[in-house]
Enzyme design. Structure first.
Site, mmCIF file in Angstrom:
data_model
loop_
_atom_site.group_PDB
_atom_site.id
_atom_site.type_symbol
_atom_site.label_atom_id
_atom_site.label_comp_id
_atom_site.label_asym_id
_atom_site.label_seq_id
_atom_site.Cartn_x
_atom_site.Cartn_y
_atom_site.Cartn_z
ATOM 1 N N SER A 18 -89.325 14.323 61.609
ATOM 2 C CA SER A 18 -87.970 14.708 61.245
ATOM 3 C C SER A 18 -88.043 15.499 59.947
ATOM 4 O O SER A 18 -88.620 15.027 58.966
ATOM 5 C CB SER A 18 -87.135 13.438 61.067
ATOM 6 O OG SER A 18 -85.846 13.756 60.601
ATOM 7 N N LYS B 4 -87.902 17.619 64.769
ATOM 8 C CA LYS B 4 -86.451 17.394 64.675
ATOM 9 C C LYS B 4 -85.954 18.012 63.379
ATOM 10 O O LYS B 4 -86.537 17.778 62.316
ATOM 11 C CB LYS B 4 -86.197 15.889 64.710
ATOM 12 C CG LYS B 4 -84.837 15.425 64.215
ATOM 13 C CD LYS B 4 -84.616 13.970 64.586
ATOM 14 C CE LYS B 4 -83.927 13.191 63.494
ATOM 15 N NZ LYS B 4 -83.757 11.772 63.853
ATOM 16 N N LYS C 119 -82.799 18.515 60.718
ATOM 17 C CA LYS C 119 -81.483 18.052 60.279
ATOM 18 C C LYS C 119 -80.571 19.271 60.183
ATOM 19 O O LYS C 119 -80.982 20.312 59.634
ATOM 20 C CB LYS C 119 -81.605 17.372 58.913
ATOM 21 C CG LYS C 119 -82.370 16.055 58.961
ATOM 22 C CD LYS C 119 -81.565 14.996 59.693
ATOM 23 C CE LYS C 119 -82.274 13.644 59.640
ATOM 24 N NZ LYS C 119 -81.481 12.592 60.306
ATOM 25 N N ASP D 283 -80.456 16.936 64.512
ATOM 26 C CA ASP D 283 -79.709 15.715 64.172
ATOM 27 C C ASP D 283 -78.654 16.067 63.129
ATOM 28 O O ASP D 283 -78.983 16.535 62.041
ATOM 29 C CB ASP D 283 -80.681 14.657 63.609
ATOM 30 C CG ASP D 283 -80.013 13.316 63.353
ATOM 31 O OD1 ASP D 283 -78.782 13.202 63.550
ATOM 32 O OD2 ASP D 283 -80.735 12.376 62.951
ATOM 33 N N GLU E 98 -78.453 15.172 68.199
ATOM 34 C CA GLU E 98 -78.284 13.764 67.843
ATOM 35 C C GLU E 98 -77.026 13.594 66.993
ATOM 36 O O GLU E 98 -76.842 14.312 66.004
ATOM 37 C CB GLU E 98 -79.543 13.349 67.073
ATOM 38 C CG GLU E 98 -79.721 11.878 66.836
ATOM 39 C CD GLU E 98 -81.034 11.625 66.078
ATOM 40 O OE1 GLU E 98 -81.993 12.429 66.211
ATOM 41 O OE2 GLU E 98 -81.088 10.628 65.339
ATOM 42 N N ASP F 80 -77.105 7.924 67.969
ATOM 43 C CA ASP F 80 -77.896 7.130 67.030
ATOM 44 C C ASP F 80 -76.921 6.141 66.382
ATOM 45 O O ASP F 80 -76.721 5.019 66.881
ATOM 46 C CB ASP F 80 -78.553 8.091 66.017
ATOM 47 C CG ASP F 80 -79.260 7.417 64.853
ATOM 48 O OD1 ASP F 80 -79.128 6.201 64.693
ATOM 49 O OD2 ASP F 80 -79.939 8.111 64.060
ATOM 50 N N LYS G 242 -83.036 2.121 66.720
ATOM 51 C CA LYS G 242 -83.621 1.701 65.453
ATOM 52 C C LYS G 242 -83.377 0.200 65.419
ATOM 53 O O LYS G 242 -82.208 -0.226 65.388
ATOM 54 C CB LYS G 242 -82.913 2.379 64.284
ATOM 55 C CG LYS G 242 -83.107 3.890 64.276
ATOM 56 C CD LYS G 242 -82.288 4.542 63.190
ATOM 57 C CE LYS G 242 -82.528 6.045 63.185
ATOM 58 N NZ LYS G 242 -81.579 6.742 62.293
ATOM 59 N N GLY H 120 -86.282 6.412 63.085
ATOM 60 C CA GLY H 120 -86.915 5.984 61.838
ATOM 61 C C GLY H 120 -85.921 5.937 60.707
ATOM 62 O O GLY H 120 -84.876 6.601 60.757
#
Ligand code: SMG
Ligand code: MG
Length: 372
Positions: A138, A164, A166, A191, A216, A241, A265, A293
């Site tokens: 990420s 991934k 952000k 995400d 996400e 998530d 998670k 994570g």
């Protein structure tokens, strides 16, 4: 082995600096105030990690609130009790609502203790059989696109199985377009950490051009209704998530059509009992899962890797190697990425790696000990 008595629980307050600030739509994070849980039971130890952040950004829990819940409400319900099955711990807390990260930290330490006491790996105890798990990475929001492309190049060279990114308003479509142009074939996801609203639906639909595996949590952290409205307006699958806190949430989200993928998670769900329920429900419903994570130290990282060995975890998780975030991890050996983009699922008892005592000492601020 038939039982374990929980004789003592330590909270080890550690402070660790990430190698670089991790920037999301919430803002930057660099310091992790981690509370490690050490359970003592019939001559074995079990380790867990409290994954709440310093600030109530990802969810309402923080290291401070979760520690207070443990001290005043949760530890008293488990200390001195005898465990016949690690699934019981979650039930002992049935009367205490919420606070999943606080609960998970202790519950998962008990599972580790149980696995060690019975001489099996945590992955095996949980029902996992994979010996390696694909690891994604990420990447936080960077100062500019050139810096982002540079970071991606480094992680792709290391072999990570998916990247991934952000995203946040103003740091999305053009940035993802530039990444896709330079990396036409990498498995790529984004995400948003709840940075958008339904009014952004047409804007988010522009991401459909970039063959993303998923987007996400685009909308509110506690929403599934608006996600169900957004989903048919996007070709890109939505992964939830923040808003999935139980198998029941997954069922409701699926019924409404709010998501096609879910990340688990264990801290967000309250531990392994709830995570296994989510796994079993999603597997039966055909919903692909991956392990998320929370910038964990090696202790939490090894827990996540054990979970990722279960058969429902068909997509790469945010289970990057220790050197992704830490100059020196507190576990020995650290988690390492193989060139094929996988990490090893430990076969040794419990979480499977030792805690490095010197390294732990160097980041430890203080320890609280609780006995019945
Ligand atoms: O551990 O590699 C990791 C972090 C992965 O991006 C990551 N986590 O929303 O999925 C997420 C974020 C939450 C952490 S930022 C508060
Ligand atoms: Mg997320």
């Amino acid at each position: 082995m038939t039982s374990l008595t929980l004789e003592r629980i330590d909270l080890l307050h550690v402070s660790m600096q990430l190698l670089e600030p991790f920037v999301t739509s919430f803002g930057p994070q660099q310091q992790r105030d981690i509370v490690l849980i050490r359970v003592f039971a019939d001559g074995v130890e079990g380790w867990g990690e409290l994954v709440a952040a310093r600030e109530p950004i990802y969810s309402e829990e923080t290291a401070i609130t979760a520690t207070a819940m443990l001290r005043h409400h949760l530890l008293g319900k488990v200390l001195g009790r005898t465990v016949d099955d690690p699934r019981q711990v979650d039930r002992w807390w049935a009367g205490a609502r919420g606070n999943p990260m606080a609960k998970a930290a202790v519950e998962m330490a008990v599972w580790d203790a149980w696995a060690r006491a019975s001489g099996q790996s945590l992955a095996h105890l949980l029902g996992g059989s994979a010996t390696r798990a694909p690891a994604g990475v990420s990447i936080g929001i960077q100062d500019d696109t050139a810096a982002l492309l540079d970071r991606i190049t480094g992680f792709v060279e290391q072999g990570y199985a998916r990247i991934k990114l952000k995203i946040a308003p103003g740091r999305d479509v053009a940035m993802v377009a530039a990444v896709r142009e330079q990396f036409p074939d990498i498995p790529l996801t984004v995400d948003a950490n709840s940075a958008y609203t339904l009014a952004d639906a047409d804007h988010l639909a522009q991401l459909d051009a970039f063959d993303l595996m998923m987007i996400e949590q685009p909308l509110a952290h506690d929403d599934i209704i608006d996600h169900a409205t957004l989903a048919p307006r996007l070709q890109t699958p939505i992964c939830l998530d923040e808003s999935i806190r139980s198998a029941g949430d997954a069922r409701r989200a699926h019924q409404l059509g709010a998501c096609r993928i879910i990340n688990c998670k264990p801290g967000r769900l309250g531990g392994y009992a709830a995570s296994l329920a989510l796994h079993d429900w999603c597997t039966a419903a055909g919903i692909p899962l991956w392990v998320g994570g929370m910038l964990e130290s090696g202790v939490g990282r090894l827990h996540n890797i054990a979970l990722a060995s279960l058969p429902g975890y068909t997509l790469p998780g945010d289970i990057s190697a220790s050197d992704r975030y830490w100059a020196a991890d507190i576990i020995d050996p650290p988690v390492r990425l193989a060139p094929d983009g996988t990490v090893a699922v430990p076969a040794a008892p419990g979480i499977g790696h030792a805690i490095d005592p010197q390294r732990l000492q160097s980041v430890l601020e203080h320890t609280e000990t609780f006995v019945p």
